[in-house]
Design an enzyme around this catalytic site. Structure first.
Site, PDB file in Angstrom:
ATOM      1  N   SER A  20      14.224  18.826 127.655  1.00  8.93           N
ATOM      2  CA  SER A  20      14.544  20.170 127.945  1.00  8.93           C
ATOM      3  C   SER A  20      15.804  20.484 127.265  1.00  8.93           C
ATOM      4  O   SER A  20      16.717  19.743 127.320  1.00  8.93           O
ATOM      5  CB  SER A  20      14.691  20.584 129.519  1.00  8.93           C
ATOM      6  OG  SER A  20      15.179  21.894 129.760  1.00  8.93           O
ATOM      7  N   THR A  43       9.740  27.452 123.986  1.00  8.64           N
ATOM      8  CA  THR A  43       9.437  27.929 125.393  1.00  8.64           C
ATOM      9  C   THR A  43       9.454  29.463 124.803  1.00  8.64           C
ATOM     10  O   THR A  43      10.684  29.936 124.711  1.00  8.64           O
ATOM     11  CB  THR A  43      10.024  27.544 126.115  1.00  8.64           C
ATOM     12  OG1 THR A  43       9.931  26.274 126.546  1.00  8.64           O
ATOM     13  CG2 THR A  43       9.908  28.137 127.664  1.00  8.64           C
ATOM     14  N   HIS A  83       4.168  28.564 133.320  1.00  7.96           N
ATOM     15  CA  HIS A  83       5.466  27.938 133.737  1.00  7.96           C
ATOM     16  C   HIS A  83       5.612  27.607 135.010  1.00  7.96           C
ATOM     17  O   HIS A  83       6.593  27.670 135.884  1.00  7.96           O
ATOM     18  CB  HIS A  83       6.679  29.123 133.213  1.00  7.96           C
ATOM     19  CG  HIS A  83       7.849  28.556 132.974  1.00  7.96           C
ATOM     20  ND1 HIS A  83       8.515  28.612 131.765  1.00  7.96           N
ATOM     21  CD2 HIS A  83       9.181  27.746 133.818  1.00  7.96           C
ATOM     22  CE1 HIS A  83       9.690  27.959 131.646  1.00  7.96           C
ATOM     23  NE2 HIS A  83       9.928  27.461 132.819  1.00  7.96           N
ATOM     24  N   ARG A  85       6.844  29.656 138.079  1.00 13.57           N
ATOM     25  CA  ARG A  85       8.348  30.043 138.212  1.00 13.57           C
ATOM     26  C   ARG A  85       8.853  31.283 137.652  1.00 13.57           C
ATOM     27  O   ARG A  85       9.946  31.728 138.082  1.00 13.57           O
ATOM     28  CB  ARG A  85       9.009  28.840 137.629  1.00 13.57           C
ATOM     29  CG  ARG A  85       8.866  27.563 138.220  1.00 13.57           C
ATOM     30  CD  ARG A  85       9.219  26.271 137.681  1.00 13.57           C
ATOM     31  NE  ARG A  85      10.713  26.271 137.551  1.00 13.57           N
ATOM     32  CZ  ARG A  85      11.507  25.872 138.665  1.00 13.57           C
ATOM     33  NH1 ARG A  85      10.908  25.379 139.668  1.00 13.57           N
ATOM     34  NH2 ARG A  85      12.790  25.532 138.393  1.00 13.57           N
ATOM     35  N   ASP A 120      -0.921  23.719 131.191  1.00 13.61           N
ATOM     36  CA  ASP A 120       0.099  23.293 132.468  1.00 13.61           C
ATOM     37  C   ASP A 120       0.033  24.201 133.499  1.00 13.61           C
ATOM     38  O   ASP A 120      -0.428  25.417 133.610  1.00 13.61           O
ATOM     39  CB  ASP A 120       1.166  22.668 132.183  1.00 13.61           C
ATOM     40  CG  ASP A 120       2.426  23.455 132.042  1.00 13.61           C
ATOM     41  OD1 ASP A 120       2.158  25.039 132.122  1.00 13.61           O
ATOM     42  OD2 ASP A 120       3.601  23.117 131.272  1.00 13.61           O
TER      43      ASP A 120
HETATM   44  C1  LIG Z   1      12.596  22.056 137.916  1.00 15.69           C
HETATM   45  C2  LIG Z   1      11.755  22.710 136.969  1.00 15.69           C
HETATM   46  C3  LIG Z   1      12.480  22.970 135.689  1.00 15.69           C
HETATM   47  C4  LIG Z   1      11.881  23.671 134.360  1.00 15.69           C
HETATM   48  N1  LIG Z   1      12.432  23.722 133.493  1.00 15.69           N
HETATM   49  C5  LIG Z   1      11.571  23.882 132.297  1.00 15.69           C
HETATM   50  C6  LIG Z   1      12.682  24.009 130.968  1.00 15.69           C
HETATM   51  O1  LIG Z   1      13.887  23.600 130.881  1.00 15.69           O
HETATM   52  N2  LIG Z   1      11.893  24.426 129.759  1.00 15.69           N
HETATM   53  C7  LIG Z   1      10.647  24.668 130.172  1.00 15.69           C
HETATM   54  O2  LIG Z   1      10.014  24.765 128.822  1.00 15.69           O
HETATM   55  N3  LIG Z   1       9.942  24.739 131.093  1.00 15.69           N
HETATM   56  C8  LIG Z   1      10.458  24.105 132.215  1.00 15.69           C
HETATM   57  N4  LIG Z   1       9.729  24.120 133.316  1.00 15.69           N
HETATM   58  C9  LIG Z   1       8.341  24.399 133.372  1.00 15.69           C
HETATM   59  C10 LIG Z   1       7.594  23.064 133.056  1.00 15.69           C
HETATM   60  O3  LIG Z   1       7.625  22.667 131.926  1.00 15.69           O
HETATM   61  C11 LIG Z   1       6.143  23.284 133.170  1.00 15.69           C
HETATM   62  O4  LIG Z   1       5.444  24.494 132.602  1.00 15.69           O
HETATM   63  C12 LIG Z   1       5.731  23.530 134.612  1.00 15.69           C
HETATM   64  O5  LIG Z   1       6.418  22.665 135.610  1.00 15.69           O
HETATM   65  C13 LIG Z   1       4.095  23.160 135.024  1.00 15.69           C
HETATM   66  O6  LIG Z   1       3.788  23.384 136.365  1.00 15.69           O
HETATM   67  P1  LIG Z   1       3.761  22.200 137.348  1.00 15.69           P
HETATM   68  O7  LIG Z   1       5.212  21.910 137.625  1.00 15.69           O
HETATM   69  O8  LIG Z   1       3.108  22.731 138.335  1.00 15.69           O
HETATM   70  O9  LIG Z   1       3.094  20.881 136.742  1.00 15.69           O
HETATM   71  C14 LIG Z   1      10.317  23.695 134.640  1.00 15.69           C
HETATM   72  C15 LIG Z   1       9.678  23.269 135.943  1.00 15.69           C
HETATM   73  C16 LIG Z   1      10.273  23.068 136.745  1.00 15.69           C
HETATM   74  C17 LIG Z   1       9.664  22.688 138.294  1.00 15.69           C
END
Ligand SMILES: Cc1cc2nc3c(=O)[nH]c(=O)nc-3n(C[C@H](O)[C@H](O)[C@H](O)COP(=O)(O)O)c2cc1C
Length: 391
Positions: free
Chosen positions: A113, A162, A285, A288, A316
């Site tokens: 990341s 992203t 995402h 989130r 995802d």
């Molecule tokens: C704690 C956390 C931090 C994340 N940080 C980023 C990030 O910095 N960049 C990004 O593109 N996605 C980020 N994501 C999203 C993940 O890349 C991914 O899309 C997502 O976690 C997939 O869902 P799942 O956690 O249910 O597998 C983050 C997810 C979590 C849980």
């Protein structure tokens, strides 16, 4: 790396999640575990995945199933990529290196990341993994391009832009918990840390003894001090004016593969294709960011149909079982990103913990394939008229 067998009592991702919850301060656990606003979307992601039934073919020899997948020109033993997750280095000492080692052991890529606590250079040197780099566009595009040069020099060949975080998401629990980067001192945070002495000793004290208070490793050095941070705040804040012009710029400047992450509309998928993007990640995402977003499962079939073979599609959000991976593949994804599941693993036990989670997911995927009569990933099919089963 502790052998994954050391985690013999961890039998599924939910077990790893519980172990992570015990170990991490509450503010940090909730940051990784929860969604946004009313957290409708996080439950909805689960329900949507659960509602997808897969169609078993019987009387098929499944003694040698293959889970191999071709992802961006590389054949991998599993159709998985570890997703970029900010601050993985807070859940375990050098957590990003631990995740990358687990990825290397499984033969899959690890996506670093922009907001990693460990630098891409160190992750590359110390893990030997196939690294992808996730980009959040900074307001100052010059600094952003310098960061890309660093990633390329470290050996990264796949860049993931992203696209689904145009503005800062609304996560009220972080405000209530006082959690954010830079970490801020408060009585509440101090109590939270005091109640989790194992984490305090093995993550926070180790960080303080080596590199100081953990912060974003890819941000300019001045970002480490309060004054420097204030001076730079504007330049490295996430740009709100990211457009297809940036995709054009990245396509010109980046010599490797380019992926756009966070696509949920057919027209955006087609636009990505026409801008020379190599792959998209159909993702909300991990629920989130936008609490009223559709699930990737809602839109994946239309996107896959519109795009055909002209661009690779990954997905995802919400994978907690091997069957969820099979579901995304059945809807048209070529590969699947894993976010929280491996984060729980690394929080529970570093590289060995993350490797345990990957082992569990791949074993579950193999079992699912066996039950479905699928000898290879392309044999996985959904039930066309699946009823919404809900929960
Ligand atoms: C704690 C956390 C931090 C994340 N940080 C980023 C990030 O910095 N960049 C990004 O593109 N996605 C980020 N994501 C999203 C993940 O890349 C991914 O899309 C997502 O976690 C997939 O869902 P799942 O956690 O249910 O597998 C983050 C997810 C979590 C849980």
């Amino acid at each position: 790396m502790a052998e994954p067998a050391a985690f013999a009592r961890i039998l599924n991702v939910e077990d790893a999640r519980r172990a992570a919850r015990r170990r991490l301060p509450r503010g940090l656990f909730e940051y990784i575990d929860r969604g946004c606003e009313d957290e409708i979307s996080i439950l909805a992601n689960r329900r949507r995945l659960d509602a997808i039934a897969l169609s078993p073919g019987v009387l098929v020899d499944v003694s040698h199933p293959s889970m191999e997948a071709d992802i961006l020109g590389r054949r991998q033993p599993l159709p998985l990529v570890i997703a970029p997750t900010a601050v993985a280095g807070l859940v375990w000492h050098d957590g990003e290196i631990a995740l990358a080692r687990a990825a290397a052991r499984a033969g899959i890529p690890f996506c670093v990341s922009t907001q990693s606590i460990t630098s891409v250079e160190r992750i590359a040197t110390e893990s030997g993994a196939d690294l992808w780099f996730q980009l959040y566009v900074w307001k100052d595009r010059r600094r952003m391009l310098n960061l890309l040069d660093r990633a390329w020099a470290a050996g990264v060949k796949t860049l993931v832009l992203t696209a689904d975080t145009a503005v800062g998401p609304n996560r009220e629990y972080n405000l209530r918990n006082g959690f954010g980067i830079p970490l801020k001192a408060s009585w509440r945070a101090a109590l939270d840390v005091a109640l989790h002495p194992r984490w305090a000793a093995t993550v926070m004290l180790r960080a303080l003894a080596s590199s100081g208070i953990p912060t974003y490793a890819h941000y300019p050095a001045e970002f480490r001090t309060r004054l420097g941070r204030e001076a730079l705040a504007d330049e490295v804040s996430l740009a709100k004016d990211v457009t297809w012009d940036d995709v054009r710029l990245l396509r010109q400047r980046w010599r490797g593969k380019l992926v756009v992450k966070g696509v949920l509309r057919v027209e955006d998928a087609l636009a990505a294709r026409s801008h020379g993007v190599d792959a998209i990640v159909v993702s909300n995402h991990g629920a989130r960011n936008l609490d009223c977003a559709p699930g990737p499962t809602d839109v994946l079939p239309q996107i896959a149909e519109a795009v055909g073979d002209r661009m690779e599609i990954f997905a995802d959000s919400g994978v907690r079982r091997g069957a969820d991976i099979a579901r995304f593949l059945a809807l048209g994804a070529r590969g699947v990103m894993i976010g929280r599941a491996t984060l729980y693993g690394v929080a529970m036990g570093g590289a060995g913990g993350a490797a345990r989670v990957l082992d569990l997911l791949s074993t579950e995927l193999r079992t699912t394939m066996g039950m479905l009569g699928a000898q290879k990933l392309a044999d996985i099919r959904r039930v066309e008229s699946a009823q919404q089963v809900g929960r």
